[in-house]
Scaffold this active site. Structure first.
Site, PDB file in Angstrom:
ATOM      1  N   SER A 256       0.851  -1.196   0.000  1.00  0.00           N
ATOM      2  CA  SER A 256       0.000   0.000   0.000  1.00  0.00           C
ATOM      3  C   SER A 256       0.887   1.246   0.000  1.00  0.00           C
ATOM      4  CB  SER A 256      -0.902   0.001   1.231  1.00  0.00           C
ATOM      5  OG  SER A 256      -0.113   0.257   2.381  1.00  0.00           O
ATOM      6  N   LYS A 257       0.238   2.365  -0.014  1.00  0.00           N
ATOM      7  CA  LYS A 257       0.921   3.661   0.034  1.00  0.00           C
ATOM      8  C   LYS A 257       1.869   3.731   1.231  1.00  0.00           C
ATOM      9  CE  LYS A 257      -0.351   7.588  -2.196  1.00  0.00           C
ATOM     10  NZ  LYS A 257      -0.988   7.551  -3.405  1.00  0.00           N
TER      11      LYS A 257
END
Ligand code: GLU
Length: 499
Positions: A256-257
């Site tokens: 994810s980010k």
């Protein structure tokens, strides 16, 4: 694979955010599968989430795929006979299919309100059981229905799941997978506004677009049994399914980010080469022989096989991507690399926006040549080369004074270097190096001391590309101007010290 059926695969992104690594990997594997078998790669935009879908995200998907070089045969901008390729333009097709299911009692209208469903959910929570719709609208009579409609309730359409038995499929990657039908909900297939849900639209589209193989992320495995029931209820043949392992961050949680994962356009802006990213993405879940890591696009197409896709999560390792990117940068021919670096130099305003003359291009190219070996990302280029382009360098004059020298000695050394630079007949790197080594010897100095001061004078920094090549690229005039400026900076320093 039978040779009669032409392979048709699809990438079906939802334009609800920028295109990410996971989507790009799914697109790549579908694309490789299509190209390997001489099949068709379809791009379909799943834009039924009208609140979150945005045209700029569709654009971002299209731009990202183009940048990666993953061309599609049918889809937005490409057209095709089995379109339209935007789900919101296919509502009639879904309508026909849902009418068919309603007519054969394989789907039903559900009038439950949000509050009623919430109350059911709450009950399940309190009883600590997994929530499933009570199916209380499944057997409504015609009168009951008109009564509910008279109340002004707008129904959704739900799929009537089989109540017992099992559903299974042979996943191309994971082998046999089975689910008990009891576990499956009577899912909503058309919302009250007439817009289909994902699991329904995807089945109608995969059929009407004649998709033979559905290759997508493992997070969709729980959707597959529901879709299989819908395929069957509509009398459609099943495609084959293959679910790709998740991409994980270094801590083994879903990428994810948080792990610094960027969108594909951000990777482009950071200066990753599309060919390096494609090579890297190919290794996220697929391997050829567990040894070879560098593959050209043509090799990937030739060697890719779904059988060699693994089952376990693939860890996204940015150091490895950087290493591959550096490798691909070193392989580029200098003209090509220079052309790719120019936008970054322009963005940093080191090079103007106007078209370069052949001479100017040649000059930039000679600068790029000095950093090609150690460049990992194109976006590093401005930081590594800005001193070539700047008229006046900003630096701390104290850097000109190498260790064990006084400012006076440093000044004298640089003056001597200046004289030799003036006297050098041919101003090129080998000559400069030879002359400066001689000078160090004559002055009984360590070359490091001399070269260090000189490096700061001509580049304004202590770490820079190879010194003599740098001087040669700068040219005699620029080099002397910088040396003169260094001398006057030292003069000021000496004055201050003696005041
Ligand atoms: N729109 C779905 C997604 O973005 C497509 C999933 C599929 O490939 O079936 O996840």
């Amino acid at each position: 694979m039978s040779s009669e059926t032409k392979v048709r695969v699809r990438m079906a992104p939802s334009p609800t955010g920028p295109f990410h690594v996971g989507g790009a990997r799914t697109a790549l594997f579908n694309w490789l599968f299509a190209r390997h078998y001489g099949g068709v790669f379809v791009l379909r935009i799943e834009d039924t989430d009208v609140l979150r879908s945005k045209p700029e995200y569709t654009q971002n998907i299209v731009d990202s795929l183009r940048w990666l070089g993953l061309d599609w045969d049918e889809g937005p901008e490409a057209g095709g006979l089995l379109g339209p390729y935007f789900q919101m333009q296919r509502l009639n097709t879904y309508r026909e299919a849902s009418d068919r299911l309603l007519a054969s009692d394989k789907a039903y209208y559900c009038y439950c309100t949000h509050e009623e469903l919430e109350a059911e959910r709450e009950k399940a929570r309190a009883a600590k059981v997994a929530y499933r719709y009570s199916r209380r609208c499944r057997h409504l009579t015609a009168e009951q229905r008109s009564e509910l409609e008279a109340q002004g309730r707008k129904p959704v359409i739900r799929f009537a799941m089989p109540l017992d038995g099992t559903v299974g499929f042979r996943d191309m990657i994971r082998g046999d997978i089975a689910f008990a039908n009891q576990e499956l909900d009577d899912l909503v297939i058309v919302k009250s506004d007439g817009i289909p849900t994902y699991n329904f639209a995807v089945v109608v589209d995969d059929t009407t677009m004649e998709i033979t193989h559905v290759i997508r992320g493992e997070d969709h495995i729980p959707n597959t049994p529901k879709q299989i029931h819908i395929f069957r209820a509509l009398g459609y043949p099943l495609p084959q399914f293959g679910h790709l392992p998740m991409i994980l961050g270094p801590d083994r949680s879903k990428l994810s980010k948080r792990h610094g994962a960027a969108s594909i356009t951000e990777y482009a802006e950071l200066g990753y080469l599309p060919e390096a990213l494609v090579n890297y993405l190919a290794l996220l879940g697929w391997s050829y022989d567990d040894k070879q890591e560098i593959f050209t696009r043509a090799e990937l197409i030739k060697l890719f096989s779904i059988e060699r896709v693994g089952k376990t999560g693939a860890i996204f390792n940015i150091e490895k991507l950087d290493w591959l990117n550096g490798y691909y940068i070193r392989q580029l021919d200098l003209d090509d690399l220079t052309r790719r670096i120019l936008p970054f130099l322009r963005q940093a305003e080191l090079v103007g926006p106007e078209e370069l003359t052949a001479d100017q291009f040649g000059h930039v190219k000679s600068i790029v040549a000095l950093i090609q070996e150690r460049l990992k990302r194109l976006a590093e280029a401005p930081g590594l080369t800005d001193f070539f382009f700047k008229k006046e360098l900003e630096y701390d004059p104290a850097l000109l004074v190498s260790k064990a020298l006084t400012p006076m000695e440093a000044r004298a050394t640089i003056m001597q270097a200046r004289e030799r630079i003036v006297a050098t007949a041919v101003f090129d790197a080998p000559n400069l190096e030879h002359t400066m080594r001689e000078l160090a010897e004559d002055l009984a100095m360590k070359t490091g001391q001399l070269f260090g001061s000189l490096r700061v004078a001509v580049t304004g920094r202590t770490i820079a590309p190879p010194l003599f090549q740098t001087m040669a690229v700068l040219g005699r005039e620029q080099t002397l101007a910088r040396v003169d400026r260094a001398i006057s900076m030292l003069d000021k320093m000496i004055q201050k010290l003696s005041a």
